[in-house]
Design a protein around this motif. Structure first.
Motif, PDB file in Angstrom:
ATOM      1  N   MET A   1       1.100  -1.676   0.270  1.00 41.28           N
ATOM      2  CA  MET A   1      -0.019   0.255   0.046  1.00 41.28           C
ATOM      3  C   MET A   1       0.957   1.578  -0.003  1.00 41.28           C
ATOM      4  SD  MET A   1      -2.807   1.180   2.565  1.00 41.28           S
ATOM      5  CE  MET A   1      -1.374   1.727   3.767  1.00 41.28           C
ATOM      6  N   THR A   2       0.649   2.682  -0.896  1.00 39.50           N
ATOM      7  CA  THR A   2       1.581   3.160  -0.792  1.00 39.50           C
ATOM      8  C   THR A   2       0.886   4.199  -0.210  1.00 39.50           C
ATOM      9  OG1 THR A   2       2.424   2.639  -2.522  1.00 39.50           O
ATOM     10  CG2 THR A   2       1.619   5.551  -2.670  1.00 39.50           C
ATOM     11  N   ARG A   3       1.320   4.687   0.540  1.00 35.71           N
ATOM     12  CA  ARG A   3       0.726   5.761   1.572  1.00 35.71           C
ATOM     13  C   ARG A   3       1.658   7.184   0.790  1.00 35.71           C
ATOM     14  NH1 ARG A   3      -1.274   4.935   6.267  1.00 35.71           N
ATOM     15  NH2 ARG A   3      -1.608   6.771   6.630  1.00 35.71           N
ATOM     16  N   LEU A   4       0.223   8.295   1.322  1.00 33.88           N
ATOM     17  CA  LEU A   4       0.564  10.071   0.225  1.00 33.88           C
ATOM     18  C   LEU A   4       0.146  10.298   1.802  1.00 33.88           C
ATOM     19  CD1 LEU A   4      -0.871   7.726  -1.521  1.00 33.88           C
ATOM     20  CD2 LEU A   4      -1.541  10.146  -2.805  1.00 33.88           C
ATOM     21  N   LEU A   5       1.020  11.922   1.763  1.00 35.38           N
ATOM     22  CA  LEU A   5       0.314  12.878   2.835  1.00 35.38           C
ATOM     23  C   LEU A   5      -0.056  14.171   1.462  1.00 35.38           C
ATOM     24  CD1 LEU A   5       0.586  14.311   5.493  1.00 35.38           C
ATOM     25  CD2 LEU A   5       3.448  15.098   4.837  1.00 35.38           C
ATOM     26  N   HIS A   6      -0.812  14.230   2.030  1.00 37.68           N
ATOM     27  CA  HIS A   6      -1.498  15.004   1.617  1.00 37.68           C
ATOM     28  C   HIS A   6      -1.196  17.373   2.370  1.00 37.68           C
ATOM     29  CE1 HIS A   6      -5.778  17.129  -0.420  1.00 37.68           C
ATOM     30  NE2 HIS A   6      -5.138  18.540  -0.995  1.00 37.68           N
ATOM     31  N   LEU A   7      -0.630  18.351   1.584  1.00 37.46           N
ATOM     32  CA  LEU A   7      -0.837  19.427   2.332  1.00 37.46           C
ATOM     33  C   LEU A   7      -0.744  20.070   1.604  1.00 37.46           C
ATOM     34  CD1 LEU A   7       3.282  19.821   3.732  1.00 37.46           C
ATOM     35  CD2 LEU A   7       0.660  17.913   4.171  1.00 37.46           C
ATOM     36  N   ASP A   8      -2.247  21.426   1.835  1.00 35.31           N
ATOM     37  CA  ASP A   8      -2.623  22.885   1.208  1.00 35.31           C
ATOM     38  C   ASP A   8      -1.354  23.892   1.642  1.00 35.31           C
ATOM     39  OD1 ASP A   8      -3.680  22.007  -1.156  1.00 35.31           O
ATOM     40  OD2 ASP A   8      -5.444  20.636   0.210  1.00 35.31           O
ATOM     41  N   ALA A   9      -1.474  24.239   1.437  1.00 38.14           N
ATOM     42  CA  ALA A   9      -0.789  26.279   2.166  1.00 38.14           C
ATOM     43  C   ALA A   9      -1.633  26.985   1.741  1.00 38.14           C
ATOM     44  CB  ALA A   9       0.829  25.814   1.659  1.00 38.14           C
ATOM     45  N   SER A  10      -2.281  27.259   0.301  1.00 36.73           N
ATOM     46  CA  SER A  10      -3.698  28.133   0.765  1.00 36.73           C
ATOM     47  C   SER A  10      -3.788  28.464   1.413  1.00 36.73           C
ATOM     48  CB  SER A  10      -4.199  27.574  -1.051  1.00 36.73           C
ATOM     49  OG  SER A  10      -5.040  28.944  -1.107  1.00 36.73           O
ATOM     50  N   PRO A  11      -3.935  29.963   1.758  1.00 39.18           N
ATOM     51  CA  PRO A  11      -5.243  30.117   2.497  1.00 39.18           C
ATOM     52  C   PRO A  11      -6.832  30.445   2.309  1.00 39.18           C
ATOM     53  CG  PRO A  11      -3.988  32.732   1.984  1.00 39.18           C
ATOM     54  CD  PRO A  11      -3.392  30.734   2.141  1.00 39.18           C
ATOM     55  N   ARG A  12      -6.962  30.347   1.239  1.00 41.98           N
ATOM     56  CA  ARG A  12      -8.207  29.569   0.670  1.00 41.98           C
ATOM     57  C   ARG A  12      -9.129  28.689   0.879  1.00 41.98           C
ATOM     58  NH1 ARG A  12      -8.571  32.882  -5.273  1.00 41.98           N
ATOM     59  NH2 ARG A  12      -7.157  35.065  -4.860  1.00 41.98           N
ATOM     60  N   PRO A  13      -9.882  28.896   1.723  1.00 44.18           N
ATOM     61  CA  PRO A  13     -10.329  27.662   1.959  1.00 44.18           C
ATOM     62  C   PRO A  13     -11.017  26.241   0.812  1.00 44.18           C
ATOM     63  CG  PRO A  13     -12.237  29.196   2.402  1.00 44.18           C
ATOM     64  CD  PRO A  13     -10.425  29.889   1.933  1.00 44.18           C
ATOM     65  N   GLY A  14     -11.272  26.989  -0.358  1.00 37.51           N
ATOM     66  CA  GLY A  14     -12.105  26.991  -0.993  1.00 37.51           C
ATOM     67  C   GLY A  14     -10.970  26.342  -2.004  1.00 37.51           C
ATOM     68  N   ARG A  15     -11.941  25.312  -3.692  1.00 30.61           N
ATOM     69  CA  ARG A  15     -11.199  25.029  -4.441  1.00 30.61           C
ATOM     70  C   ARG A  15     -12.094  25.792  -6.328  1.00 30.61           C
ATOM     71  NH1 ARG A  15     -12.482  18.979  -3.944  1.00 30.61           N
ATOM     72  NH2 ARG A  15     -13.518  19.742  -2.339  1.00 30.61           N
ATOM     73  N   SER A  16     -11.062  26.925  -6.796  1.00 27.52           N
ATOM     74  CA  SER A  16     -11.253  26.953  -7.824  1.00 27.52           C
ATOM     75  C   SER A  16     -12.316  25.711  -8.834  1.00 27.52           C
ATOM     76  CB  SER A  16     -10.503  27.099  -8.955  1.00 27.52           C
ATOM     77  OG  SER A  16      -9.092  26.449  -9.354  1.00 27.52           O
ATOM     78  N   GLY A  17     -13.027  26.723  -9.666  1.00 25.39           N
ATOM     79  CA  GLY A  17     -13.952  25.969 -10.173  1.00 25.39           C
ATOM     80  C   GLY A  17     -15.184  25.337  -9.256  1.00 25.39           C
ATOM     81  N   THR A  18     -15.489  24.785  -8.334  1.00 25.64           N
ATOM     82  CA  THR A  18     -15.959  24.330  -7.299  1.00 25.64           C
ATOM     83  C   THR A  18     -16.746  25.342  -6.099  1.00 25.64           C
ATOM     84  OG1 THR A  18     -15.388  22.480  -7.141  1.00 25.64           O
ATOM     85  CG2 THR A  18     -16.930  22.649  -5.147  1.00 25.64           C
ATOM     86  N   HIS A  19     -15.736  26.436  -5.781  1.00 24.38           N
ATOM     87  CA  HIS A  19     -16.011  27.770  -4.662  1.00 24.38           C
ATOM     88  C   HIS A  19     -15.566  28.432  -5.351  1.00 24.38           C
ATOM     89  CE1 HIS A  19     -15.348  23.732  -2.514  1.00 24.38           C
ATOM     90  NE2 HIS A  19     -16.563  24.476  -2.024  1.00 24.38           N
ATOM     91  N   GLU A  20     -16.680  30.108  -4.790  1.00 24.50           N
ATOM     92  CA  GLU A  20     -16.495  31.461  -5.694  1.00 24.50           C
ATOM     93  C   GLU A  20     -14.844  31.924  -5.328  1.00 24.50           C
ATOM     94  OE1 GLU A  20     -18.662  35.214  -6.131  1.00 24.50           O
ATOM     95  OE2 GLU A  20     -19.119  33.999  -4.951  1.00 24.50           O
ATOM     96  N   HIS A  21     -14.212  31.864  -5.829  1.00 22.16           N
ATOM     97  CA  HIS A  21     -12.872  32.987  -5.572  1.00 22.16           C
ATOM     98  C   HIS A  21     -11.930  32.195  -4.794  1.00 22.16           C
ATOM     99  CE1 HIS A  21     -14.666  36.309  -5.993  1.00 22.16           C
ATOM    100  NE2 HIS A  21     -14.956  36.830  -5.218  1.00 22.16           N
ATOM    101  N   GLY A  22     -11.992  30.460  -5.433  1.00 24.05           N
ATOM    102  CA  GLY A  22     -11.309  29.437  -4.618  1.00 24.05           C
ATOM    103  C   GLY A  22      -9.657  28.805  -4.842  1.00 24.05           C
ATOM    104  N   SER A  23      -9.287  28.439  -4.868  1.00 26.16           N
ATOM    105  CA  SER A  23      -8.045  28.124  -4.206  1.00 26.16           C
ATOM    106  C   SER A  23      -7.208  27.509  -6.212  1.00 26.16           C
ATOM    107  CB  SER A  23      -6.926  27.828  -3.539  1.00 26.16           C
ATOM    108  OG  SER A  23      -5.950  27.129  -3.446  1.00 26.16           O
ATOM    109  N   HIS A  24      -6.486  28.013  -6.381  1.00 24.85           N
ATOM    110  CA  HIS A  24      -6.078  26.491  -8.019  1.00 24.85           C
ATOM    111  C   HIS A  24      -5.207  25.870  -7.498  1.00 24.85           C
ATOM    112  CE1 HIS A  24      -8.081  29.331 -11.141  1.00 24.85           C
ATOM    113  NE2 HIS A  24      -7.408  30.310 -10.781  1.00 24.85           N
TER     114      HIS A  24
END
Length: 233
Positions: A1-24
């Motif tokens: 099994m491969t283990r992934l560590l998923h980090l996000d550093a953007s202070p924008r809480p949402g995602r572009s394409g889904t949330h207004e002003h979301g993070s790319h």
């Protein structure tokens, strides 16, 4: 099994394409994880949102504790290093680090730098040998292949390798330097550009980046299937 560590550093809480002003950058990192899990649902993912909950900045107490040999470290020092220990454990257990990191002022956000400072640790991720005058510092996380996937977003354009403004982009090179220092040797970079301009060029950059993510996931899954994996207690 491969283990992934998923980090996000953007202070924008949402995602572009889904949330207004979301993070790319969040859009790319979540797309990576979704594509990976669709093909290999049993692989483990550890999620940490650095943008929402930035790691602590280093203090004089942290520095004193980190540079005190573990066998001489009192319990109070261990408590100071508890957050760092958790972050280091996450990196050590991971086979693939998925790093959603936007370009801010030609480098990365402060929250991401705080994470780097917490995980570059003597005795944990690097060693220091004062007797080795030429190369006193070396990696401790080189026990097996690990991959760092740098998924970024940029307001302008021409900031990628070979671009007219590539000399101003200090994000990917700086991330690679820190990761190589601790023993991570395999790097993959995908970025969205034209965020400030918007319009068709931004849309095309998003489409290309999402397609590149899908191709990278397929390739890494083939590579990691044959690689030695972490042993988790």
């Amino acid at each position: 099994m491969t283990r992934l560590l998923h980090l996000d550093a953007s202070p924008r809480p949402g995602r572009s394409g889904t949330h207004e002003h979301g993070s790319h950058s969040r859009r790319l990192s979540h797309h990576f994880i979704e594509q990976w899990k669709a093909a290999r649902p049993d692989d483990g993912v550890t999620r940490r949102d650095l943008g929402a909950r930035p790691p602590s900045l280093l203090t004089v107490d942290w520095i004193e504790a980190a540079f005190t040999p573990s066998e001489h470290r009192p319990s109070a020092m261990n408590r100071v290093l508890a957050e760092s220990d958790r972050l280091v454990d996450e990196v050590a257990q991971a086979d693939v680090l998925v790093l959603g990191v936007p370009l801010y002022n030609y480098s990365y956000p402060a929250a991401f730098k705080a994470w780097i400072d917490q995980i570059v640790r003597v005795e944990r991720t690097i060693y220091f040998d004062s007797a080795n005058v030429d190369h006193p510092v070396g990696p401790l996380l080189n026990d097996r292949p690990r991959h760092a996937v740098i998924l970024s977003s940029r307001g302008g354009h021409g900031l990628g390798a070979g671009g007219s403004l590539a000399h101003l982009n200090h994000l990917e090179a700086s991330v690679r330097t820190a990761m190589e220092l601790i023993g991570i040797a395999h790097f993959h970079e995908i970025a969205i550009e034209y965020q400030e301009e918007g319009g068709e060029r931004l849309d095309a950059s998003v489409r290309d980046a999402l397609a590149d993510v899908e191709q990278l996931v397929a390739r890494l899954q083939r590579e990691t299937a044959a690689a030695p994996q972490a042993v988790c207690a």
